[in-house]
Structures are given as C-alpha cells and as structure tokens.
Write a protein that holds these residues in place. Sequence first.
Motif, short mmCIF file in Angstrom:
data_model
loop_
_atom_site.label_atom_id
_atom_site.label_comp_id
_atom_site.label_asym_id
_atom_site.label_seq_id
_atom_site.Cartn_x
_atom_site.Cartn_y
_atom_site.Cartn_z
N TYR A 1 29.06 46.72 -15.03
CA TYR A 1 30.21 47.33 -15.69
C TYR A 1 30.52 48.68 -15.08
O TYR A 1 29.67 49.57 -15.08
CB TYR A 1 29.94 47.48 -17.19
CG TYR A 1 31.11 48.00 -18.00
CD1 TYR A 1 32.40 47.53 -17.78
CD2 TYR A 1 30.91 48.95 -19.00
CE1 TYR A 1 33.48 47.98 -18.54
CE2 TYR A 1 31.97 49.42 -19.76
CZ TYR A 1 33.26 48.93 -19.53
OH TYR A 1 34.31 49.40 -20.28
N PRO B 1 33.23 51.30 -15.99
CA PRO B 1 34.29 51.56 -16.97
C PRO B 1 35.61 52.00 -16.36
O PRO B 1 36.68 51.68 -16.88
CB PRO B 1 33.69 52.69 -17.84
CG PRO B 1 32.22 52.51 -17.71
CD PRO B 1 31.99 52.04 -16.31
N ASP C 1 36.56 48.24 -14.54
CA ASP C 1 36.48 46.95 -15.22
C ASP C 1 36.99 47.05 -16.65
O ASP C 1 36.67 48.00 -17.37
CB ASP C 1 35.02 46.45 -15.24
CG ASP C 1 34.43 46.33 -13.84
OD1 ASP C 1 35.21 46.09 -12.90
OD2 ASP C 1 33.20 46.49 -13.71
N GLU C 2 37.74 46.03 -17.08
CA GLU C 2 38.20 45.98 -18.46
C GLU C 2 37.06 45.60 -19.40
O GLU C 2 36.98 46.10 -20.52
CB GLU C 2 39.35 44.99 -18.60
CG GLU C 2 40.63 45.43 -17.90
CD GLU C 2 41.78 44.48 -18.18
OE1 GLU C 2 41.59 43.55 -19.00
OE2 GLU C 2 42.86 44.67 -17.59
N GLU C 3 36.19 44.71 -18.96
CA GLU C 3 35.08 44.23 -19.78
C GLU C 3 33.81 44.12 -18.95
O GLU C 3 33.88 43.88 -17.73
CB GLU C 3 35.39 42.85 -20.38
CG GLU C 3 36.58 42.84 -21.34
CD GLU C 3 36.27 43.54 -22.65
OE1 GLU C 3 35.07 43.68 -22.97
OE2 GLU C 3 37.23 43.95 -23.34
N PRO C 4 32.65 44.27 -19.58
CA PRO C 4 31.39 44.05 -18.85
C PRO C 4 31.24 42.58 -18.49
O PRO C 4 31.86 41.69 -19.09
CB PRO C 4 30.32 44.47 -19.87
CG PRO C 4 31.03 45.25 -20.91
CD PRO C 4 32.43 44.72 -20.96
N SER C 5 30.40 42.31 -17.51
CA SER C 5 30.11 40.94 -17.11
C SER C 5 28.65 40.86 -16.66
O SER C 5 27.97 41.89 -16.55
CB SER C 5 31.03 40.49 -15.97
OG SER C 5 30.82 41.31 -14.82
N GLU D 1 19.99 44.35 -19.29
CA GLU D 1 21.17 45.05 -19.78
C GLU D 1 20.83 46.52 -20.04
O GLU D 1 19.65 46.89 -20.15
CB GLU D 1 21.65 44.43 -21.10
CG GLU D 1 21.93 42.94 -21.04
CD GLU D 1 22.17 42.37 -22.43
OE1 GLU D 1 23.24 42.64 -23.01
OE2 GLU D 1 21.27 41.65 -22.93
#
Length: 256
Positions: free
Chosen positions: A18, A20, A23-27, A97
């Motif tokens: 991610y 920020p 990226d719009e969203e984490p993956s 994570e």
Amino acid sequence: MTSEATAARTVTLEVFRYHPERDEEPSFQSYEVPYREEWVVLDALNWLKDEVDGTLSYRWSCRMGVCGSCGMMVNGLPRLTCNAFLREFLPGPIRVEPLRGFPVERDMVTVLDDFMGKLTEVKPWIIREQEQPVEEGEYRQTPSQLADFKQFSMCINCMLCYAACPVYEHEEEFIGPAALALAQRYNLDSRDQGNEQRQRLIWSDEGIWDCTFVGECSAVCPKNVDPAGAIQQAKVEATNSFFLSFLPFTPPGMGR
C-alpha cells in the motif's frame, strides 16, 4: 529430509502492499521465497527486498528481539518477525501485514506519532521534587524495591500490545497498554516522586478505565511485561485512593 530437498522447498508469502499517495486501496502480493529451517519471517522479507522487489518497505534493525522495530501482523497475530520462524506456519501461505490500529505510511511501515505523543504524556522517566547532592551518593534500592517495577521496565516499545488491543483500535483517546505499563513502572520506582503528576492522566477515562481487561496485550508481549497486570494494579491504587479520600487520616501503610 535431506539438505538438497530442504533447499528446493519454497513457501508463499502474501505481503501487504500500500502506497497511500498512489493506491486507492491496499492489496496483497504473493511471492515464493526459499524455505530454510533456520529462517524467520524477517529473513524471508529481507530476501524478497534484496532479490525480488526493492520497493518493499518495512522496519527492522537488530534481528535479536531487542529493538522492537520489526513488529508486524503474521497470519493475523502481532509478532516480532525476527522471532517468527517460517516453520511455525507451514505449509503456508504466510500473510504479512502492518500492525493493526495504526495508519500506514507505506506497506508494513506504520505511523507511530499517536503512541509517541501518549508515551511522552505519561512522563516515563524518574521525576524528583529535589535532587540530592552528588556527594550524598546514589539513590540505592533493595532487591525487593527493584522487583516491584522490573517486569514493567522490560518494554521494548514494539507496539504488539497496541495491535492486539481491541480498545485502542476503536478508541482514539485511549492511552494504550505500553504507555500505561511504563507509567506504572515509574510510579512503583522507589526513587520516583512523580506519581501525582501522572495520576490525572493515568486515572482518567482515557487511561486505565478505558481498559476492559481482555488481556491480549499481555498474551502477545515478547518480553512478558504484562501490561494488563500493570493496568489492574493501577486500578486498585486509584480505587484505594478514592475511598481513602473520604477518611480524615491515611491508615499506616496506605500510600507512599
């Protein structure tokens, strides 16, 4: 298993990605890493960064369970990745994570400003109303006095307890387990005279009374600090102080 067979094995790492600002969203990105019996998760991450993807971001330093830098979520649990062996998670995959409850700076790197501010607020240092002259010697302690607070002094600020705490994740004002344990460490130190300076914050709703005694903070602590125990001690002291305030005198042995 032969050494040749071991060398040929791999394990899958599912790594949180991610940025920020981009990226719009984490993956999650999956990687195959070599399996070594002696490797920990941090070794696998370092291999990935060195050999596969240099953009991978995370914190680490000592690799000895001392600095507390490499705390991450490993298969959903807060762990020091330098002390989480790959063999614990076979056959995989192993999901890595950032620590839960903190804003993400990039990949597994979290923003710790909230904790650092709260840690400063509890004044985790020895406070003296008046320092004695150097020529009068050291502030000596008995083994019993040292034992009162030593356990709580072992905190390495790894933040695993915060990631495990359900209250901290949902209550922005909660001071949190590590800061409260360190406050108790100094309140129990016979050399310290700062108890009253800490009480207003520690005994507030955002302090010890926000804790619901789930106990996960103590369960995940790699140094057996037992923050939950420290908080419960402080609750007993606060309760005693409340009831003693109604008495015209303080009974012998109550209070410092």
